[in-house]
Write a protein that holds these residues in place. Structure first.
Motif, PDB file in Angstrom:
ATOM      1  N   LEU A 167       0.850  -1.186   0.000  1.00 63.16           N
ATOM      2  CA  LEU A 167       0.000   0.000   0.000  1.00 63.16           C
ATOM      3  C   LEU A 167       0.889   1.241   0.000  1.00 63.16           C
ATOM      4  O   LEU A 167       1.779   1.378   0.846  1.00 63.16           O
ATOM      5  CB  LEU A 167      -0.877  -0.010   1.259  1.00 63.16           C
ATOM      6  CG  LEU A 167      -1.748   1.218   1.500  1.00 63.16           C
ATOM      7  CD1 LEU A 167      -2.836   1.317   0.434  1.00 63.16           C
ATOM      8  CD2 LEU A 167      -2.358   1.163   2.891  1.00 63.16           C
ATOM      9  N   LEU A 168       0.662   2.148  -0.949  1.00 66.46           N
ATOM     10  CA  LEU A 168       1.393   3.417  -0.991  1.00 66.46           C
ATOM     11  C   LEU A 168       0.836   4.315   0.106  1.00 66.46           C
ATOM     12  O   LEU A 168      -0.344   4.657   0.093  1.00 66.46           O
ATOM     13  CB  LEU A 168       1.231   4.081  -2.362  1.00 66.46           C
ATOM     14  CG  LEU A 168       1.870   5.457  -2.525  1.00 66.46           C
ATOM     15  CD1 LEU A 168       3.376   5.419  -2.291  1.00 66.46           C
ATOM     16  CD2 LEU A 168       1.555   6.009  -3.911  1.00 66.46           C
ATOM     17  N   ILE A 169       1.693   4.669   1.081  1.00 64.55           N
ATOM     18  CA  ILE A 169       1.202   5.506   2.182  1.00 64.55           C
ATOM     19  C   ILE A 169       1.744   6.930   2.141  1.00 64.55           C
ATOM     20  O   ILE A 169       1.174   7.811   2.782  1.00 64.55           O
ATOM     21  CB  ILE A 169       1.460   4.862   3.563  1.00 64.55           C
ATOM     22  CG1 ILE A 169       2.931   4.564   3.794  1.00 64.55           C
ATOM     23  CG2 ILE A 169       0.642   3.601   3.722  1.00 64.55           C
ATOM     24  CD1 ILE A 169       3.234   4.060   5.208  1.00 64.55           C
ATOM     25  N   GLU A 170       2.815   7.161   1.379  1.00 62.39           N
ATOM     26  CA  GLU A 170       3.337   8.531   1.292  1.00 62.39           C
ATOM     27  C   GLU A 170       4.273   8.692   0.101  1.00 62.39           C
ATOM     28  O   GLU A 170       5.128   7.840  -0.143  1.00 62.39           O
ATOM     29  CB  GLU A 170       4.124   8.866   2.568  1.00 62.39           C
ATOM     30  CG  GLU A 170       4.747  10.232   2.571  1.00 62.39           C
ATOM     31  CD  GLU A 170       5.643  10.492   3.784  1.00 62.39           C
ATOM     32  OE1 GLU A 170       6.166  11.603   3.875  1.00 62.39           O
ATOM     33  OE2 GLU A 170       5.810   9.588   4.623  1.00 62.39           O
ATOM     34  N   VAL A 194      11.964   7.968  -2.249  1.00 63.37           N
ATOM     35  CA  VAL A 194      10.961   8.484  -3.174  1.00 63.37           C
ATOM     36  C   VAL A 194       9.562   8.339  -2.581  1.00 63.37           C
ATOM     37  O   VAL A 194       8.723   9.223  -2.734  1.00 63.37           O
ATOM     38  CB  VAL A 194      11.052   7.744  -4.529  1.00 63.37           C
ATOM     39  CG1 VAL A 194       9.965   8.188  -5.476  1.00 63.37           C
ATOM     40  CG2 VAL A 194      12.424   7.943  -5.155  1.00 63.37           C
ATOM     41  N   ALA A 195       9.322   7.217  -1.908  1.00 65.40           N
ATOM     42  CA  ALA A 195       7.988   6.942  -1.363  1.00 65.40           C
ATOM     43  C   ALA A 195       8.097   5.972  -0.193  1.00 65.40           C
ATOM     44  O   ALA A 195       9.124   5.321  -0.005  1.00 65.40           O
ATOM     45  CB  ALA A 195       7.087   6.348  -2.443  1.00 65.40           C
ATOM     46  N   VAL A 196       7.010   5.887   0.569  1.00 66.65           N
ATOM     47  CA  VAL A 196       6.914   4.931   1.670  1.00 66.65           C
ATOM     48  C   VAL A 196       5.710   4.044   1.397  1.00 66.65           C
ATOM     49  O   VAL A 196       4.627   4.543   1.053  1.00 66.65           O
ATOM     50  CB  VAL A 196       6.757   5.647   3.031  1.00 66.65           C
ATOM     51  CG1 VAL A 196       6.646   4.632   4.164  1.00 66.65           C
ATOM     52  CG2 VAL A 196       7.920   6.613   3.279  1.00 66.65           C
ATOM     53  N   VAL A 197       5.917   2.736   1.525  1.00 71.13           N
ATOM     54  CA  VAL A 197       4.844   1.765   1.322  1.00 71.13           C
ATOM     55  C   VAL A 197       4.719   0.896   2.559  1.00 71.13           C
ATOM     56  O   VAL A 197       5.628   0.834   3.384  1.00 71.13           O
ATOM     57  CB  VAL A 197       5.098   0.884   0.071  1.00 71.13           C
ATOM     58  CG1 VAL A 197       5.160   1.720  -1.188  1.00 71.13           C
ATOM     59  CG2 VAL A 197       6.362   0.053   0.229  1.00 71.13           C
ATOM     60  N   SER A 201       2.670   7.627 -10.937  1.00 66.26           N
ATOM     61  CA  SER A 201       1.734   6.712 -11.592  1.00 66.26           C
ATOM     62  C   SER A 201       0.715   6.131 -10.624  1.00 66.26           C
ATOM     63  O   SER A 201      -0.105   5.307 -11.020  1.00 66.26           O
ATOM     64  CB  SER A 201       2.506   5.572 -12.264  1.00 66.26           C
ATOM     65  OG  SER A 201       3.391   6.083 -13.231  1.00 66.26           O
ATOM     66  N   ALA A 202       0.778   6.551  -9.364  1.00 64.18           N
ATOM     67  CA  ALA A 202      -0.150   6.041  -8.349  1.00 64.18           C
ATOM     68  C   ALA A 202      -0.411   7.142  -7.332  1.00 64.18           C
ATOM     69  O   ALA A 202       0.404   8.034  -7.153  1.00 64.18           O
ATOM     70  CB  ALA A 202       0.446   4.818  -7.664  1.00 64.18           C
ATOM     71  N   THR A 203      -1.551   7.047  -6.676  1.00 63.83           N
ATOM     72  CA  THR A 203      -1.890   8.000  -5.620  1.00 63.83           C
ATOM     73  C   THR A 203      -1.799   7.304  -4.265  1.00 63.83           C
ATOM     74  O   THR A 203      -1.874   6.068  -4.182  1.00 63.83           O
ATOM     75  CB  THR A 203      -3.320   8.552  -5.818  1.00 63.83           C
ATOM     76  OG1 THR A 203      -4.241   7.465  -5.837  1.00 63.83           O
ATOM     77  CG2 THR A 203      -3.433   9.340  -7.108  1.00 63.83           C
ATOM     78  N   VAL A 204      -1.624   8.098  -3.232  1.00 59.62           N
ATOM     79  CA  VAL A 204      -1.590   7.555  -1.869  1.00 59.62           C
ATOM     80  C   VAL A 204      -2.877   6.760  -1.638  1.00 59.62           C
ATOM     81  O   VAL A 204      -3.957   7.190  -2.029  1.00 59.62           O
ATOM     82  CB  VAL A 204      -1.433   8.696  -0.843  1.00 59.62           C
ATOM     83  CG1 VAL A 204      -1.626   8.183   0.573  1.00 59.62           C
ATOM     84  CG2 VAL A 204      -0.068   9.361  -0.990  1.00 59.62           C
TER      85      VAL A 204
END
Length: 92
Positions: free
Chosen positions: A21-24, A39-42, A63-66
């Protein structure tokens, strides 16, 4: 110099985990990142994980939203492949 971009993909999460799950988003569109920057936290079933840049460049699109479930190997963000070279530094 070209202005080409390249899609960066969701890495494998290991231990048989195929999605997270993309959380940030840490790197916003327009940010310049260096290899190894977060770049991101999942979040997987087991833990939160930081995804780091595999190469340097400017983030041109997400390419994805939180809140999106990410599958390993899917396009994740777009990175400008070419950037201006840094100004030469003086050795004085």
């Amino acid at each position: 110099m070209s202005d080409s971009s390249v899609d960066m993909h969701v890495p494998g999460f290991g231990h048989g985990l195929g999605e997270a799950l993309l959380i940030e988003w840490v790197a916003a569109v327009g940010d310049v990142v260096e290899r190894g920057d977060v770049v991101a936290v999942v979040e997987t079933d087991k833990a939160s994980t930081e995804i780091v840049a595999e190469r340097g460049g400017r983030v041109t699109a997400h390419s994805a939203t939180v809140g999106t479930i990410l599958k390993s190997g899917a396009a994740f963000y777009r990175l400008a492949a070419d950037r201006p070279s840094p100004a030469p530094t003086s050795s004085d």
